[in-house]
Motif scaffolding. Structure first.
Motif, PDB file in Angstrom:
ATOM      1  N   LYS A  34       0.837  -1.203   0.000  1.00 17.99           N
ATOM      2  CA  LYS A  34       0.000   0.000   0.000  1.00 17.99           C
ATOM      3  C   LYS A  34       0.870   1.251   0.000  1.00 17.99           C
ATOM      4  N   SER A  35       1.966   1.218   0.723  1.00 15.88           N
ATOM      5  CA  SER A  35       2.888   2.355   0.755  1.00 15.88           C
ATOM      6  C   SER A  35       3.544   2.565  -0.603  1.00 15.88           C
ATOM      7  N   ALA A  36       3.826   1.480  -1.307  1.00 13.18           N
ATOM      8  CA  ALA A  36       4.415   1.592  -2.648  1.00 13.18           C
ATOM      9  C   ALA A  36       3.452   2.268  -3.604  1.00 13.18           C
ATOM     10  N   ARG A  37       2.160   1.899  -3.494  1.00 15.89           N
ATOM     11  CA  ARG A  37       1.155   2.549  -4.330  1.00 15.89           C
ATOM     12  C   ARG A  37       1.034   4.034  -3.991  1.00 15.89           C
ATOM     13  N   THR A  38       1.142   4.340  -2.693  1.00 16.77           N
ATOM     14  CA  THR A  38       1.126   5.744  -2.266  1.00 16.77           C
ATOM     15  C   THR A  38       2.305   6.501  -2.858  1.00 16.77           C
ATOM     16  N   ALA A  39       3.463   5.860  -2.889  1.00 13.48           N
ATOM     17  CA  ALA A  39       4.660   6.492  -3.447  1.00 13.48           C
ATOM     18  C   ALA A  39       4.477   6.801  -4.932  1.00 13.48           C
ATOM     19  N   VAL A  40       3.933   5.830  -5.669  1.00 16.43           N
ATOM     20  CA  VAL A  40       3.712   6.040  -7.107  1.00 16.43           C
ATOM     21  C   VAL A  40       2.715   7.175  -7.331  1.00 16.43           C
ATOM     22  N   THR A  41       1.640   7.190  -6.550  1.00 11.40           N
ATOM     23  CA  THR A  41       0.661   8.280  -6.667  1.00 11.40           C
ATOM     24  C   THR A  41       1.320   9.625  -6.380  1.00 11.40           C
ATOM     25  N   GLY A  42       2.206   9.643  -5.393  1.00 10.70           N
ATOM     26  CA  GLY A  42       2.925  10.874  -5.078  1.00 10.70           C
ATOM     27  C   GLY A  42       3.818  11.345  -6.200  1.00 10.70           C
ATOM     28  N   VAL A  43       4.465  10.400  -6.867  1.00  8.70           N
ATOM     29  CA  VAL A  43       5.311  10.746  -8.013  1.00  8.70           C
ATOM     30  C   VAL A  43       4.468  11.366  -9.126  1.00  8.70           C
ATOM     31  N   ILE A  44       3.341  10.732  -9.424  1.00  5.28           N
ATOM     32  CA  ILE A  44       2.480  11.215 -10.513  1.00  5.28           C
ATOM     33  C   ILE A  44       1.939  12.608 -10.190  1.00  5.28           C
ATOM     34  N   LYS A  45       1.473  12.804  -8.958  1.00  2.18           N
ATOM     35  CA  LYS A  45       0.951  14.114  -8.565  1.00  2.18           C
ATOM     36  C   LYS A  45       2.035  15.184  -8.637  1.00  2.18           C
TER      37      LYS A  45
END
Length: 206
Positions: A34-45
């Motif tokens: 879940k944290s990895a998905r959060t990281a990817v979302t953060g990169v995209i944003k």
């Protein structure tokens, strides 16, 4: 991309779930993913604050997550270096028309591409800005020079085309602010998810 998780939540999960077979490992693996998905979302944003790329295309062309498992408590986030086709940024017109195309990669930027044209590829439906080679023809037999139906000589053949590209996601993600924000959000997500899973498991056993 490398992110370090504080060990306090990991140790807590091991203490609280000591009587649950592989309970701590499952909780930690799920929280890491879940944290990895959060990281990817953060990169995209973070990228979209400066660039006009579509979120779905940034994910598709720029990110890959190798998920954690109870037997391997680490996730790998790969931010790819492959350049992104220009059509996934902001182009005008966005349908084939006989006008000089305009393309914008960065917010506040952009310009005309005098030698380009907008084309939709029938093979995959991709619409982008293309350029036509002066001397290079398509490799397909139907595109090669052939004897003229009328008169003497050969036809010129159908000239090959190639799409224009924008920068890669890895290039757009090179921003210290993005990584600073991601580290905070990932740690918060991990801690919260570990606590939530521990509570769910213990409530089911009570």
């Amino acid at each position: 991309m490398s992110l370090v998780i504080d060990s306090s939540s990991i140790n807590r999960a091991k203490r609280m779930l000591i009587g649950v077979p592989k309970g701590a490992d499952k909780v930690i693996a799920n929280a890491i993913n879940k944290s990895a998905r959060t990281a990817v979302t953060g990169v995209i944003k973070g990228i979209r604050k400066k660039y006009v790329i579509k979120s779905s295309k940034a994910r598709k062309y720029g990110t890959f997550i190798k998920r954690a498992k109870p037997g391997n408590l680490s996730a790998i986030i790969n931010i790819k270096g492959k350049v992104v086709p220009l059509g996934y940024f902001d182009i005008k017109p966005n349908t084939p028309k006989r006008v000089v195309p305009f393309a914008r990669v960065k917010k506040g930027g952009g310009g005309n591409i005098d030698e380009g044209f907008v084309q939709t590829m029938p093979s995959n439906g991709y619409t982008g800005v293309f350029k036509r080679y002066k001397y290079k023809t398509f490799k397909a037999s139907w595109a090669k020079p052939r004897p003229k139906k009328r008169g003497k000589g050969m036809t010129k053949g159908i000239k090959a085309i190639e799409t224009y590209y924008g920068p890669s996601v890895s290039y757009m993600a090179k921003n210290p602010e993005i990584h600073a924000n991601i580290t905070l959000n990932v740690q918060k997500t991990f801690n919260e998810d570990v606590e939530k899973q521990i509570s769910n498991i213990l409530n089911k056993q009570s």
